[in-house]
Design a protein around this motif. Structure first.
Motif, short mmCIF file in Angstrom:
data_model
loop_
_atom_site.label_atom_id
_atom_site.label_comp_id
_atom_site.label_asym_id
_atom_site.label_seq_id
_atom_site.Cartn_x
_atom_site.Cartn_y
_atom_site.Cartn_z
N SER A 1 -10.66 12.98 -0.81
CA SER A 1 -10.21 11.81 -0.82
C SER A 1 -8.39 11.41 -1.13
O SER A 1 -8.18 12.06 -1.40
CB SER A 1 -10.99 11.00 -1.93
N ASN A 2 -8.41 10.64 -0.74
CA ASN A 2 -6.67 9.88 -0.27
C ASN A 2 -6.77 10.12 -2.59
O ASN A 2 -6.91 9.06 -2.77
CB ASN A 2 -6.26 8.80 0.41
N ILE A 3 -5.61 10.62 -2.60
CA ILE A 3 -5.62 10.63 -3.98
C ILE A 3 -3.98 9.64 -4.10
O ILE A 3 -4.76 8.84 -5.56
CB ILE A 3 -3.86 11.87 -5.10
N TYR A 4 -4.04 9.05 -3.51
CA TYR A 4 -2.82 7.28 -4.12
C TYR A 4 -4.00 6.14 -4.26
O TYR A 4 -3.79 5.23 -4.74
CB TYR A 4 -1.94 7.41 -2.60
N THR A 5 -5.45 6.34 -3.41
CA THR A 5 -5.95 5.13 -3.78
C THR A 5 -6.61 4.98 -4.64
O THR A 5 -7.14 4.34 -4.83
CB THR A 5 -7.45 5.13 -2.12
N TYR A 6 -5.98 6.30 -5.95
CA TYR A 6 -6.87 5.99 -6.65
C TYR A 6 -6.09 4.84 -8.39
O TYR A 6 -5.99 5.77 -9.78
CB TYR A 6 -7.88 7.17 -7.65
N VAL A 7 -4.59 5.14 -7.75
CA VAL A 7 -3.77 5.10 -8.71
C VAL A 7 -3.74 3.54 -8.67
O VAL A 7 -4.28 2.59 -7.52
CB VAL A 7 -2.59 5.69 -7.86
N GLU A 8 -3.26 3.23 -10.44
CA GLU A 8 -4.17 1.89 -10.57
C GLU A 8 -2.62 0.56 -9.32
O GLU A 8 -1.99 1.08 -9.73
CB GLU A 8 -3.36 1.96 -11.46
N GLU A 9 -2.97 -0.50 -9.19
CA GLU A 9 -2.64 -0.90 -8.44
C GLU A 9 -0.57 -0.95 -8.95
O GLU A 9 0.49 -1.40 -7.54
CB GLU A 9 -2.42 -2.56 -8.10
N CYS A 10 -0.96 -0.76 -10.11
CA CYS A 10 0.53 -1.71 -10.99
C CYS A 10 1.87 -0.58 -10.20
O CYS A 10 2.86 -0.73 -11.18
CB CYS A 10 0.51 -1.66 -13.09
N TYR A 11 1.14 0.58 -10.07
CA TYR A 11 2.48 0.96 -9.86
C TYR A 11 2.53 1.70 -8.33
O TYR A 11 3.47 2.21 -7.71
CB TYR A 11 1.95 2.79 -10.31
N LEU A 12 1.73 1.10 -6.63
CA LEU A 12 2.16 1.00 -6.06
C LEU A 12 2.99 -0.15 -5.51
O LEU A 12 3.76 -0.68 -6.04
CB LEU A 12 0.69 0.91 -5.48
#
Length: 401
Positions: free
Chosen positions: A303-314
């Motif tokens: 899977s794409n690891i960035y999809t599991y980072v919380e929204e506040c860091y995007l």
């Protein structure tokens, strides 16, 4: 500064770092400030106020205004253990959401160590600090209990001080009841104090004007830097994420279903649920960034690891935070001091400095450095020994001449 609150409510994490710093201008006074972090963990100032002193009344007034702006949002506050801040937070905010800076607690712990154990050796003091770090950084309740017992075996007096006066539930990761995104110090507040160090020496009107210009430039530069992001998260968050990915190479992941993965390490086995973004080691839930166990599970599922980072860091949250910019204020209609009349002075049309009182005792001209700050050590170029320079060398038989 209402625009800063709008940006904060749009996409920043609900966490505020509050602190006060003294003004060294001719009018003295104290500057109370509240800051937070943006999506890249950089400084984002929220509000400040210039008051006469750092006391209960002024902190209650400052926090009451913050409370009106945050509304029903549950905000976590991080500060040092200043008595006025503690009293004001208990009166205005929820006491359970007030966290203490671990660095200040550690300094108090070291002072208590010196009191309880006179003549303590340096290596023993370092061992005590390592045991305190274990108490702070553990994730489980069982690990926390084990760390406290190890400290008790090392020194029962220090363990007793920690339990009675240390306020463990305010700074230990496993004991604080609310989320703080792994931010356990007031470094953000200290960064703000250092950021306005030059302005603090000027008059109040000059401070406000210079700070407004500096803040507008900060917002503009942050918006430009955001366009240079190579991934969906900022450079600082991406660096942390890549470190976790590198550490996950030593872990073994076994799939137990569509979203459940068992990750085995050298000392512990944990369960990762990618659908709920949870790890039984709890680090993922505390930070919002996939931990090494989660990275191993994500790699197993391709899977794409960035999809599991919380929204506040995007990047999307960063765009919300810096979507607006400050508007310049015209000053062509400001009154001229040379043309003022007696009536103007009686009507108090000018911003007057706060009424301050001189503290007792001799004035301190130098800042008290933290014991954790790096201290410059002089080294003699004649004998290669530390503690003095060549002009004060008294070594009768130097090895190097």
């Amino acid at each position: 500064m209402l625009i800063l609150w709008i940006c904060f409510l749009r996409g920043a994490r609900p966490i505020l770092f509050i602190d006060g710093c003294h003004l060294s201008s001719p009018y003295k006074g104290t500057l109370l400030a509240a800051s937070t972090c943006d999506a890249n963990n950089d400084l984002f100032p929220i509000a400040y106020a210039i008051v006469s002193a750092e006391n209960n009344e002024n902190w209650i007034w400052f926090l009451s205004n913050l409370k009106e702006l945050t509304g029903s949002i549950s905000v976590t506050l991080i500060s040092d253990r200043h008595p006025s801040i503690i009293a004001a937070v208990e009166q205005v905010y929820d006491r359970d959401r007030h966290a203490y800076c671990y660095r200040h607690v550690k300094e108090n712990f070291c002072v208590e160590t010196k009191k309880l154990q006179r003549g303590i050796r340096g290596e023993v003091k370092e061992d005590a600090k390592k045991l305190l770090d274990a108490v702070c950084y553990t994730h489980f309740g069982t690990e926390f209990t084990k760390a406290v017992e190890q400290l008790r075996a090392f020194s029962p007096e220090l363990a007793n001080w920690l339990e009675t006066k240390g306020d463990i539930n305010k700074w230990a990761k496993s004991q604080f009841p609310h989320r703080r995104w792994d931010l356990i110090t007031t470094n953000v507040a200290e960064s703000f104090n250092s950021w306005i160090r030059k302005e603090r020496t000027h008059s109040i009107c000059a401070l406000i004007t210079e700070h407004r210009d500096k803040l507008a430039n900060l917002l503009y530069i942050a918006k430009l830097e955001m366009t240079k992001w190579n991934n969906e998260v900022g450079p600082k968050i991406d660096k942390i994420l890549m470190e976790h990915v590198a550490r996950s190479e030593f872990l073994k992941a076994v799939r137990y279903g569509d979203h459940n993965v068992m990750v085995r390490g050298s000392n512990v086995d944990v369960c990762v649920n990618l659908l709920r973004k949870e790890c039984t080691y709890l680090e993922w839930q505390m930070t919002g960034i996939p931990c090494p166990h989660a990275c191993a599970a994500i790699k197993l599922l391709h899977s794409n690891i960035y999809t599991y980072v919380e929204e506040c860091y995007l990047k999307s949250s960063q765009e919300k935070i810096y979507a607006s910019s400050m508007i310049p204020i015209e000053t062509h209609d400001m009154p001229d001091v040379n043309n003022l009349t007696l009536t103007d002075w009686e009507n108090n049309i000018f911003l007057m400095p706060p009424t301050t009182t001189r503290s007792l005792g001799r004035l301190c001209k130098k800042r008290r450095e933290s014991q954790f700050q790096d201290v410059h050590v002089y080294k003699c170029s004649r004998c290669d020994q530390s503690g003095h320079n060549r002009s004060k060398c008294r070594n009768p038989n130097p090895e190097k001449i």
